[in-house]
Motif scaffolding. Sequence first.
Motif, PDB file in Angstrom:
ATOM      1  N   GLY A 228     -96.211 125.064  26.206  1.00 11.66           N
ATOM      2  CA  GLY A 228     -94.786 125.390  26.074  1.00 11.66           C
ATOM      3  C   GLY A 228     -94.023 124.216  25.470  1.00 11.66           C
ATOM      4  O   GLY A 228     -93.240 124.386  24.539  1.00 11.66           O
ATOM      5  N   LEU A 229     -94.269 123.018  25.985  1.00 15.82           N
ATOM      6  CA  LEU A 229     -93.601 121.825  25.455  1.00 15.82           C
ATOM      7  C   LEU A 229     -94.005 121.561  24.008  1.00 15.82           C
ATOM      8  O   LEU A 229     -93.182 121.159  23.191  1.00 15.82           O
ATOM      9  CB  LEU A 229     -93.908 120.608  26.330  1.00 15.82           C
ATOM     10  CG  LEU A 229     -93.280 120.617  27.725  1.00 15.82           C
ATOM     11  CD1 LEU A 229     -93.820 119.469  28.569  1.00 15.82           C
ATOM     12  CD2 LEU A 229     -91.757 120.573  27.639  1.00 15.82           C
ATOM     13  N   ARG A 230     -95.252 121.814  23.689  1.00 17.10           N
ATOM     14  CA  ARG A 230     -95.704 121.608  22.302  1.00 17.10           C
ATOM     15  C   ARG A 230     -94.999 122.581  21.354  1.00 17.10           C
ATOM     16  O   ARG A 230     -94.577 122.204  20.260  1.00 17.10           O
ATOM     17  CB  ARG A 230     -97.216 121.777  22.227  1.00 17.10           C
ATOM     18  CG  ARG A 230     -97.704 121.598  20.814  1.00 17.10           C
ATOM     19  CD  ARG A 230     -99.082 121.056  20.718  1.00 17.10           C
ATOM     20  NE  ARG A 230     -99.433 120.996  19.294  1.00 17.10           N
ATOM     21  CZ  ARG A 230    -100.608 121.296  18.825  1.00 17.10           C
ATOM     22  NH1 ARG A 230    -101.579 121.624  19.647  1.00 17.10           N
ATOM     23  NH2 ARG A 230    -100.846 121.235  17.540  1.00 17.10           N
ATOM     24  N   LEU A 231     -94.879 123.842  21.762  1.00 16.79           N
ATOM     25  CA  LEU A 231     -94.187 124.832  20.929  1.00 16.79           C
ATOM     26  C   LEU A 231     -92.711 124.472  20.760  1.00 16.79           C
ATOM     27  O   LEU A 231     -92.167 124.587  19.666  1.00 16.79           O
ATOM     28  CB  LEU A 231     -94.347 126.228  21.529  1.00 16.79           C
ATOM     29  CG  LEU A 231     -95.713 126.876  21.310  1.00 16.79           C
ATOM     30  CD1 LEU A 231     -95.952 127.985  22.324  1.00 16.79           C
ATOM     31  CD2 LEU A 231     -95.832 127.393  19.883  1.00 16.79           C
ATOM     32  N   ILE A 232     -92.072 124.040  21.849  1.00 13.78           N
ATOM     33  CA  ILE A 232     -90.665 123.632  21.774  1.00 13.78           C
ATOM     34  C   ILE A 232     -90.520 122.488  20.770  1.00 13.78           C
ATOM     35  O   ILE A 232     -89.653 122.520  19.890  1.00 13.78           O
ATOM     36  CB  ILE A 232     -90.137 123.207  23.165  1.00 13.78           C
ATOM     37  CG1 ILE A 232     -90.060 124.411  24.108  1.00 13.78           C
ATOM     38  CG2 ILE A 232     -88.774 122.525  23.043  1.00 13.78           C
ATOM     39  CD1 ILE A 232     -89.872 124.032  25.576  1.00 13.78           C
ATOM     40  N   ALA A 233     -91.368 121.466  20.888  1.00 13.57           N
ATOM     41  CA  ALA A 233     -91.283 120.302  20.002  1.00 13.57           C
ATOM     42  C   ALA A 233     -91.518 120.698  18.541  1.00 13.57           C
ATOM     43  O   ALA A 233     -90.832 120.199  17.637  1.00 13.57           O
ATOM     44  CB  ALA A 233     -92.292 119.236  20.430  1.00 13.57           C
ATOM     45  N   GLU A 234     -92.450 121.585  18.304  1.00 11.80           N
ATOM     46  CA  GLU A 234     -92.736 122.015  16.925  1.00 11.80           C
ATOM     47  C   GLU A 234     -91.540 122.757  16.332  1.00 11.80           C
ATOM     48  O   GLU A 234     -91.166 122.528  15.178  1.00 11.80           O
ATOM     49  CB  GLU A 234     -93.976 122.916  16.907  1.00 11.80           C
ATOM     50  CG  GLU A 234     -94.428 123.299  15.528  1.00 11.80           C
ATOM     51  CD  GLU A 234     -95.142 122.174  14.780  1.00 11.80           C
ATOM     52  OE1 GLU A 234     -95.228 122.275  13.545  1.00 11.80           O
ATOM     53  OE2 GLU A 234     -95.603 121.208  15.419  1.00 11.80           O
ATOM     54  N   LEU A 235     -90.918 123.630  17.134  1.00 17.74           N
ATOM     55  CA  LEU A 235     -89.754 124.371  16.633  1.00 17.74           C
ATOM     56  C   LEU A 235     -88.575 123.433  16.393  1.00 17.74           C
ATOM     57  O   LEU A 235     -87.869 123.562  15.386  1.00 17.74           O
ATOM     58  CB  LEU A 235     -89.356 125.493  17.596  1.00 17.74           C
ATOM     59  CG  LEU A 235     -88.343 126.450  16.987  1.00 17.74           C
ATOM     60  CD1 LEU A 235     -89.060 127.478  16.125  1.00 17.74           C
ATOM     61  CD2 LEU A 235     -87.539 127.130  18.054  1.00 17.74           C
ATOM     62  N   GLU A 236     -88.367 122.474  17.287  1.00 18.00           N
ATOM     63  CA  GLU A 236     -87.309 121.490  17.087  1.00 18.00           C
ATOM     64  C   GLU A 236     -87.535 120.708  15.802  1.00 18.00           C
ATOM     65  O   GLU A 236     -86.599 120.457  15.038  1.00 18.00           O
ATOM     66  CB  GLU A 236     -87.252 120.526  18.278  1.00 18.00           C
ATOM     67  CG  GLU A 236     -86.778 121.143  19.560  1.00 18.00           C
ATOM     68  CD  GLU A 236     -86.961 120.235  20.765  1.00 18.00           C
ATOM     69  OE1 GLU A 236     -86.556 120.646  21.853  1.00 18.00           O
ATOM     70  OE2 GLU A 236     -87.526 119.113  20.630  1.00 18.00           O
ATOM     71  N   GLY A 237     -88.785 120.321  15.544  1.00 15.05           N
ATOM     72  CA  GLY A 237     -89.101 119.583  14.328  1.00 15.05           C
ATOM     73  C   GLY A 237     -88.839 120.400  13.075  1.00 15.05           C
ATOM     74  O   GLY A 237     -88.283 119.893  12.095  1.00 15.05           O
ATOM     75  N   LEU A 238     -89.209 121.658  13.106  1.00 14.63           N
ATOM     76  CA  LEU A 238     -88.933 122.556  11.985  1.00 14.63           C
ATOM     77  C   LEU A 238     -87.432 122.643  11.733  1.00 14.63           C
ATOM     78  O   LEU A 238     -86.966 122.500  10.601  1.00 14.63           O
ATOM     79  CB  LEU A 238     -89.509 123.945  12.266  1.00 14.63           C
ATOM     80  CG  LEU A 238     -89.075 125.054  11.299  1.00 14.63           C
ATOM     81  CD1 LEU A 238     -89.619 124.810   9.909  1.00 14.63           C
ATOM     82  CD2 LEU A 238     -89.505 126.411  11.836  1.00 14.63           C
ATOM     83  N   ALA A 239     -86.669 122.881  12.803  1.00 11.74           N
ATOM     84  CA  ALA A 239     -85.214 123.002  12.668  1.00 11.74           C
ATOM     85  C   ALA A 239     -84.609 121.709  12.107  1.00 11.74           C
ATOM     86  O   ALA A 239     -83.770 121.738  11.205  1.00 11.74           O
ATOM     87  CB  ALA A 239     -84.588 123.350  14.020  1.00 11.74           C
ATOM     88  N   ARG A 240     -85.051 120.572  12.620  1.00 18.97           N
ATOM     89  CA  ARG A 240     -84.549 119.272  12.157  1.00 18.97           C
ATOM     90  C   ARG A 240     -84.843 119.086  10.669  1.00 18.97           C
ATOM     91  O   ARG A 240     -83.970 118.675   9.904  1.00 18.97           O
ATOM     92  CB  ARG A 240     -85.192 118.155  12.986  1.00 18.97           C
ATOM     93  CG  ARG A 240     -84.576 116.790  12.804  1.00 18.97           C
ATOM     94  CD  ARG A 240     -85.229 115.726  13.698  1.00 18.97           C
ATOM     95  NE  ARG A 240     -85.189 116.055  15.122  1.00 18.97           N
ATOM     96  CZ  ARG A 240     -86.256 116.452  15.847  1.00 18.97           C
ATOM     97  NH1 ARG A 240     -87.447 116.575  15.307  1.00 18.97           N
ATOM     98  NH2 ARG A 240     -86.135 116.724  17.132  1.00 18.97           N
ATOM     99  N   ARG A 241     -86.062 119.396  10.248  1.00 14.71           N
ATOM    100  CA  ARG A 241     -86.433 119.259   8.822  1.00 14.71           C
ATOM    101  C   ARG A 241     -85.601 120.176   7.928  1.00 14.71           C
ATOM    102  O   ARG A 241     -85.381 119.865   6.756  1.00 14.71           O
ATOM    103  CB  ARG A 241     -87.925 119.568   8.629  1.00 14.71           C
ATOM    104  CG  ARG A 241     -88.842 118.495   9.166  1.00 14.71           C
ATOM    105  CD  ARG A 241     -90.286 118.718   8.792  1.00 14.71           C
ATOM    106  NE  ARG A 241     -90.852 119.977   9.239  1.00 14.71           N
ATOM    107  CZ  ARG A 241     -91.354 120.203  10.448  1.00 14.71           C
ATOM    108  NH1 ARG A 241     -91.364 119.241  11.362  1.00 14.71           N
ATOM    109  NH2 ARG A 241     -91.872 121.376  10.752  1.00 14.71           N
ATOM    110  N   GLU A 242     -85.124 121.273   8.483  1.00 15.40           N
ATOM    111  CA  GLU A 242     -84.312 122.223   7.722  1.00 15.40           C
ATOM    112  C   GLU A 242     -82.818 121.908   7.798  1.00 15.40           C
ATOM    113  O   GLU A 242     -81.986 122.691   7.352  1.00 15.40           O
ATOM    114  CB  GLU A 242     -84.582 123.658   8.201  1.00 15.40           C
ATOM    115  CG  GLU A 242     -85.982 124.140   7.882  1.00 15.40           C
ATOM    116  CD  GLU A 242     -86.240 124.279   6.393  1.00 15.40           C
ATOM    117  OE1 GLU A 242     -85.294 124.581   5.632  1.00 15.40           O
ATOM    118  OE2 GLU A 242     -87.403 124.085   5.974  1.00 15.40           O
TER     119      GLU A 242
END
Length: 152
Positions: free
Chosen positions: A97-111
Amino acid sequence: MTPMIVSTAARPDLVPTTARWRWEAFFQDAMSLDEMLLMEAEATNSELMPTVLVLLEGEEPVGMVALCLDDLEGRPDLNPWLAGLYVADAHRGNGYGLRLIAELEGLARREGIDRLSLYTASAVDLYSKAGWSEVESFSKDEATYWIMQKAL
């Protein structure tokens, strides 16, 4: 084998699984599984929102999370949203769950997204562990939900 994360845009074959998970966890009382399949299929295009990320162990999907707009009716001021975080029962407790949250946050930040919102009735502790803050609460269907946000 290290789990990897893919999008349903890259792997549209995962849509039936993500649709079933989201429907069973969040939408059984609101729509049919067929309607959920159509909604999940929207994330297979090249647009940023919606995006669905899926965590794979080998080729087995074990969890998912989504980036979307308008996850809470009447609250467009809180867009965009982290939504639909789900980890299959047999794979919980592994930090997925934490890994998925971090990955989505990273995607959003890059965008170029500088803040995400979410709402939850049951996972405040998980999101707090990931650095999210409670900003308000509301009641719906005899349950209390917390709106949480994170600056990216």
